[in-house]
Scaffold this motif. Structure first.
Motif, PDB file in Angstrom:
ATOM      1  N   LEU A  12       0.851  -1.187   0.000  1.00  0.00           N
ATOM      2  CA  LEU A  12       0.000   0.000   0.000  1.00  0.00           C
ATOM      3  C   LEU A  12       0.888   1.237   0.000  1.00  0.00           C
ATOM      4  N   ARG A  13       0.694   2.086  -0.986  1.00  0.00           N
ATOM      5  CA  ARG A  13       1.468   3.332  -1.054  1.00  0.00           C
ATOM      6  C   ARG A  13       0.907   4.324  -0.037  1.00  0.00           C
ATOM      7  N   THR A  14       1.814   5.011   0.619  1.00  0.00           N
ATOM      8  CA  THR A  14       1.385   6.027   1.579  1.00  0.00           C
ATOM      9  C   THR A  14       1.723   7.424   1.087  1.00  0.00           C
ATOM     10  N   CYS A  15       2.468   7.516  -0.009  1.00  0.00           N
ATOM     11  CA  CYS A  15       2.768   8.817  -0.581  1.00  0.00           C
ATOM     12  C   CYS A  15       2.730   8.706  -2.100  1.00  0.00           C
ATOM     13  N   LEU A  16       2.593   9.826  -2.744  1.00  0.00           N
ATOM     14  CA  LEU A  16       2.516   9.870  -4.195  1.00  0.00           C
ATOM     15  C   LEU A  16       3.835  10.422  -4.712  1.00  0.00           C
ATOM     16  N   ASP A  17       4.760   9.515  -5.049  1.00  0.00           N
ATOM     17  CA  ASP A  17       6.049   9.947  -5.576  1.00  0.00           C
ATOM     18  C   ASP A  17       5.967  10.062  -7.092  1.00  0.00           C
ATOM     19  N   THR A  18       7.067  10.436  -7.719  1.00  0.00           N
ATOM     20  CA  THR A  18       7.095  10.631  -9.164  1.00  0.00           C
ATOM     21  C   THR A  18       6.641   9.381  -9.908  1.00  0.00           C
ATOM     22  N   GLU A  19       7.124   8.235  -9.484  1.00  0.00           N
ATOM     23  CA  GLU A  19       6.754   6.979 -10.125  1.00  0.00           C
ATOM     24  C   GLU A  19       5.248   6.744 -10.046  1.00  0.00           C
ATOM     25  N   ALA A  20       4.660   7.028  -8.890  1.00  0.00           N
ATOM     26  CA  ALA A  20       3.223   6.825  -8.701  1.00  0.00           C
ATOM     27  C   ALA A  20       2.410   7.813  -9.539  1.00  0.00           C
ATOM     28  N   ILE A  21       2.871   9.040  -9.648  1.00  0.00           N
ATOM     29  CA  ILE A  21       2.185  10.048 -10.461  1.00  0.00           C
ATOM     30  C   ILE A  21       2.153   9.600 -11.920  1.00  0.00           C
ATOM     31  N   LEU A  58      -6.274  12.229  -9.546  1.00  0.00           N
ATOM     32  CA  LEU A  58      -4.861  12.602  -9.680  1.00  0.00           C
ATOM     33  C   LEU A  58      -4.711  14.114  -9.792  1.00  0.00           C
ATOM     34  N   LEU A  59      -5.554  14.743 -10.576  1.00  0.00           N
ATOM     35  CA  LEU A  59      -5.501  16.199 -10.724  1.00  0.00           C
ATOM     36  C   LEU A  59      -5.744  16.897  -9.387  1.00  0.00           C
ATOM     37  N   ASP A  60      -6.725  16.424  -8.635  1.00  0.00           N
ATOM     38  CA  ASP A  60      -7.015  17.007  -7.320  1.00  0.00           C
ATOM     39  C   ASP A  60      -5.823  16.847  -6.380  1.00  0.00           C
ATOM     40  N   GLU A  61      -5.190  15.685  -6.408  1.00  0.00           N
ATOM     41  CA  GLU A  61      -4.023  15.445  -5.545  1.00  0.00           C
ATOM     42  C   GLU A  61      -2.852  16.341  -5.950  1.00  0.00           C
ATOM     43  N   LEU A  62      -2.614  16.474  -7.227  1.00  0.00           N
ATOM     44  CA  LEU A  62      -1.517  17.333  -7.686  1.00  0.00           C
ATOM     45  C   LEU A  62      -1.798  18.794  -7.349  1.00  0.00           C
ATOM     46  N   ASP A  63      -3.055  19.218  -7.485  1.00  0.00           N
ATOM     47  CA  ASP A  63      -3.426  20.585  -7.091  1.00  0.00           C
ATOM     48  C   ASP A  63      -3.221  20.792  -5.599  1.00  0.00           C
ATOM     49  N   ARG A  64      -3.572  19.793  -4.815  1.00  0.00           N
ATOM     50  CA  ARG A  64      -3.427  19.892  -3.359  1.00  0.00           C
ATOM     51  C   ARG A  64      -1.956  20.024  -2.971  1.00  0.00           C
ATOM     52  N   ARG A  65      -1.105  19.313  -3.677  1.00  0.00           N
ATOM     53  CA  ARG A  65       0.327  19.341  -3.372  1.00  0.00           C
ATOM     54  C   ARG A  65       1.006  20.612  -3.858  1.00  0.00           C
ATOM     55  N   GLY A  66       0.489  21.213  -4.889  1.00  0.00           N
ATOM     56  CA  GLY A  66       1.006  22.480  -5.398  1.00  0.00           C
ATOM     57  C   GLY A  66       2.490  22.476  -5.679  1.00  0.00           C
ATOM     58  N   ASP A  67       3.221  23.328  -4.984  1.00  0.00           N
ATOM     59  CA  ASP A  67       4.656  23.507  -5.220  1.00  0.00           C
ATOM     60  C   ASP A  67       5.495  22.329  -4.759  1.00  0.00           C
ATOM     61  N   ASP A  68       4.878  21.328  -4.173  1.00  0.00           N
ATOM     62  CA  ASP A  68       5.608  20.164  -3.675  1.00  0.00           C
ATOM     63  C   ASP A  68       5.983  19.197  -4.802  1.00  0.00           C
ATOM     64  N   LEU A  69       5.854  19.637  -6.045  1.00  0.00           N
ATOM     65  CA  LEU A  69       6.134  18.771  -7.186  1.00  0.00           C
ATOM     66  C   LEU A  69       7.521  19.036  -7.778  1.00  0.00           C
ATOM     67  N   THR A  70       8.378  19.641  -7.005  1.00  0.00           N
ATOM     68  CA  THR A  70       9.708  19.993  -7.512  1.00  0.00           C
ATOM     69  C   THR A  70      10.579  18.782  -7.799  1.00  0.00           C
ATOM     70  N   GLU A  71      10.196  17.595  -7.297  1.00  0.00           N
ATOM     71  CA  GLU A  71      10.993  16.403  -7.554  1.00  0.00           C
ATOM     72  C   GLU A  71      10.826  15.883  -8.977  1.00  0.00           C
ATOM     73  N   LEU A  72       9.846  16.407  -9.697  1.00  0.00           N
ATOM     74  CA  LEU A  72       9.651  15.987 -11.083  1.00  0.00           C
ATOM     75  C   LEU A  72      10.729  16.603 -11.971  1.00  0.00           C
ATOM     76  N   CYS A  73      11.477  15.761 -12.667  1.00  0.00           N
ATOM     77  CA  CYS A  73      12.493  16.285 -13.583  1.00  0.00           C
ATOM     78  C   CYS A  73      11.829  16.602 -14.917  1.00  0.00           C
ATOM     79  N   SER A  74      12.553  17.248 -15.814  1.00  0.00           N
ATOM     80  CA  SER A  74      11.962  17.689 -17.078  1.00  0.00           C
ATOM     81  C   SER A  74      11.464  16.510 -17.916  1.00  0.00           C
ATOM     82  N   ASN A  75      12.159  15.371 -17.884  1.00  0.00           N
ATOM     83  CA  ASN A  75      11.684  14.194 -18.632  1.00  0.00           C
ATOM     84  C   ASN A  75      10.357  13.691 -18.074  1.00  0.00           C
ATOM     85  N   ASP A  76      10.232  13.680 -16.744  1.00  0.00           N
ATOM     86  CA  ASP A  76       8.983  13.254 -16.109  1.00  0.00           C
ATOM     87  C   ASP A  76       7.849  14.206 -16.469  1.00  0.00           C
TER      88      ASP A  76
END
Length: 135
Positions: A12-21, A58-76
């Protein structure tokens, strides 16, 4: 109790990392493709509904996280932008609003091909409009 047991087992995933997104967006994309290949309208409708629901979550979760998406690299980011996972508005919300012609049977699009409703009068003739739960 069952959720705790699954979490301890690593199932069970407890966080949404780049791979999960990327996996979640890819799941919506593949489900939409399979739905559009379906010849049974009832099955197509159910599959489309699931793809839209997952995309909206997924969109709602990404909106909720906002600026916390800095771990996404340009390829991702490019991969995420290329996949169809954003729910889009099927019918115009204003009578005279121009609308892009769409040949897809499932109301989801890639992020590069859609914009928020607030931009509708600027772009609705060439880009899809994002469908939000509250719109």
């Amino acid at each position: 109790d069952q959720l705790n047991a699954l979490q301890k087992l690593g199932c069970l995933r407890t966080c949404l990392d780049t791979e999960a997104i990327l996996s979640s967006a890819g799941s919506c994309h593949k489900l939409a493709q399979r739905a559009e290949a379906e010849h049974d309208d009832e099955v197509l409708s159910r599959m489309a509904s699931v793809a839209i629901h997952r995309g909206r979550a997924l969109l709602d979760e990404l909106d909720r996280r906002g600026d916390d998406l800095t771990e996404l690299c340009s390829n991702d980011i490019e991969e995420l932008r290329a996949l169809r996972w954003i729910p889009i508005i099927e019918e115009p919300h204003e009578a005279l609003l121009p609308r892009v012609k769409d040949t897809n049977k499932v109301a989801i699009s890639s992020p590069r091909d859609c914009r928020p409703v607030s931009d509708s009068w600027y772009c609705s003739a060439v880009l899809h409009l994002v469908s939000r739960a509250n719109e």
